[in-house]
Motif scaffolding. Structure first.
Motif, PDB file in Angstrom:
ATOM      1  N   ARG A   1       1.164  -1.323   0.045  1.00  0.00           N
ATOM      2  CA  ARG A   1       0.256   0.207   0.379  1.00  0.00           C
ATOM      3  C   ARG A   1       1.274   1.301  -0.189  1.00  0.00           C
ATOM      4  N   THR A   2       0.242   2.085  -0.761  1.00  0.00           N
ATOM      5  CA  THR A   2       1.318   3.803  -0.806  1.00  0.00           C
ATOM      6  C   THR A   2       0.825   4.869   0.358  1.00  0.00           C
ATOM      7  N   GLY A   3       1.251   5.807   0.974  1.00  0.00           N
ATOM      8  CA  GLY A   3       1.121   5.968   2.162  1.00  0.00           C
ATOM      9  C   GLY A   3       0.844   7.596   1.111  1.00  0.00           C
ATOM     10  N   PRO A   4      -0.028   8.547   1.767  1.00  0.00           N
ATOM     11  CA  PRO A   4      -0.362   9.804   0.625  1.00  0.00           C
ATOM     12  C   PRO A   4       0.472  10.665   0.775  1.00  0.00           C
ATOM     13  N   GLU A   5       1.994  10.467   1.296  1.00  0.00           N
ATOM     14  CA  GLU A   5       3.583  10.856   0.866  1.00  0.00           C
ATOM     15  C   GLU A   5       4.140  10.048   0.553  1.00  0.00           C
ATOM     16  N   GLY A   6       3.746   9.621  -0.117  1.00  0.00           N
ATOM     17  CA  GLY A   6       4.150   8.469  -1.332  1.00  0.00           C
ATOM     18  C   GLY A   6       4.946   7.095  -0.093  1.00  0.00           C
ATOM     19  N   ARG A   7       4.862   7.003   0.641  1.00  0.00           N
ATOM     20  CA  ARG A   7       5.683   5.918   1.150  1.00  0.00           C
ATOM     21  C   ARG A   7       4.549   4.810   1.102  1.00  0.00           C
ATOM     22  N   GLU A   8       5.957   3.656   0.929  1.00  0.00           N
ATOM     23  CA  GLU A   8       4.960   2.297   0.704  1.00  0.00           C
ATOM     24  C   GLU A   8       5.601   1.114   1.930  1.00  0.00           C
ATOM     25  N   GLN A   9       4.295   0.508   2.386  1.00  0.00           N
ATOM     26  CA  GLN A   9       4.664  -0.464   3.598  1.00  0.00           C
ATOM     27  C   GLN A   9       4.331  -1.917   2.255  1.00  0.00           C
TER      28      GLN A   9
END
Length: 227
Positions: free
Chosen positions: A63-71
């Motif tokens: 999944r990708t967060g609002p700031e583009g960081r991936e988990q």
């Protein structure tokens, strides 16, 4: 590229009880697709076409967060399935899936799966058990990210990778570096710089050795204590 067959149906645990005739009819509905490294198989938010069986290669669910960081939620190996939930709830894809290396995947279309479930409710029961087990796995992932340190999470990854795919040598247990350091950071819920510092600290303690194309676990007992 080999067309979909009854063998692909049989690789999926919840279809193994189908008789040969129904499995052959079902196989005619399947679609085989090929993917290049870093090509998207599914995109978060897109409409669901069905679920997939990874026939060859490896992939990652993230999944990708609002700031583009991936988990990264899960690393996929041949024989794994993914994308089942939106087949049943009618919603969009909850996560993205990307090939890590050249991969081949078999699409089980939503309409074909739902028709089979209507015909044989036992299939739905088996799928529910499968999805429930996976939900437990995601619950554990949330717990690890929330309660464990980066060192704990890295140690867990390296420990189980050593057990499952490690090669014993005179130097220690060698683990091929099959994912990038950025992917490893996304897997353990941090950023690449923190992963680099943590790996160096573990190396200084003599627990592991970091090489260009592999990790070498020198002290499995010490690594296990970090879980």
């Amino acid at each position: 590229m080999t067309p979909a067959s009854i063998d692909d149906v049989r690789k999926v645990a919840y279809f193994q009880q189908l008789d040969d005739e129904r499995a052959k009819r079902f196989a005619r509905e399947l679609v085989v697709r090929q993917y290049r490294p870093r090509e998207r198989i599914l995109t978060e938010g897109d409409q669901c076409e069905g679920f997939f069986l990874l026939r060859s290669g490896r992939a990652r669910i993230f999944r990708t967060g609002p700031e583009g960081r991936e988990q990264i939620l899960r690393l996929l190996q041949p024989g794994d399935t993914f994308g089942e939930v939106p087949v049943f709830d009618g919603e969009s894809n909850p996560a993205s899936v990307e090939a890590i290396e050249p991969a081949e995947a078999v699409l089980f279309p939503t309409h074909a799966v739902n028709a089979l479930v209507d015909e044989d409710p036992q299939v739905a029961k088996v799928m529910l058990r499968h999805i429930a087990r996976r939900l437990r796995g995601f619950t554990e992932l949330v717990e690890q990210i929330s309660l464990q340190t980066v060192q704990n999470r890295l140690a867990r990854y390296l420990y189980f990778a050593a057990r499952e795919e490690g090669i014993e040598t005179e130097d220690g247990i060698r683990i091929p570096r099959s994912i990038t350091q950025q992917d490893l950071a996304a897997l353990v819920g941090t950023v690449r710089e923190v992963v680099g510092r943590t790996l160096r600290a573990m190396e200084e303690e003599g627990i592991i050795e970091v090489r260009r194309k592999e990790f070498v676990v020198r002290d499995m007992a010490a690594l296990r204590l970090l879980l």
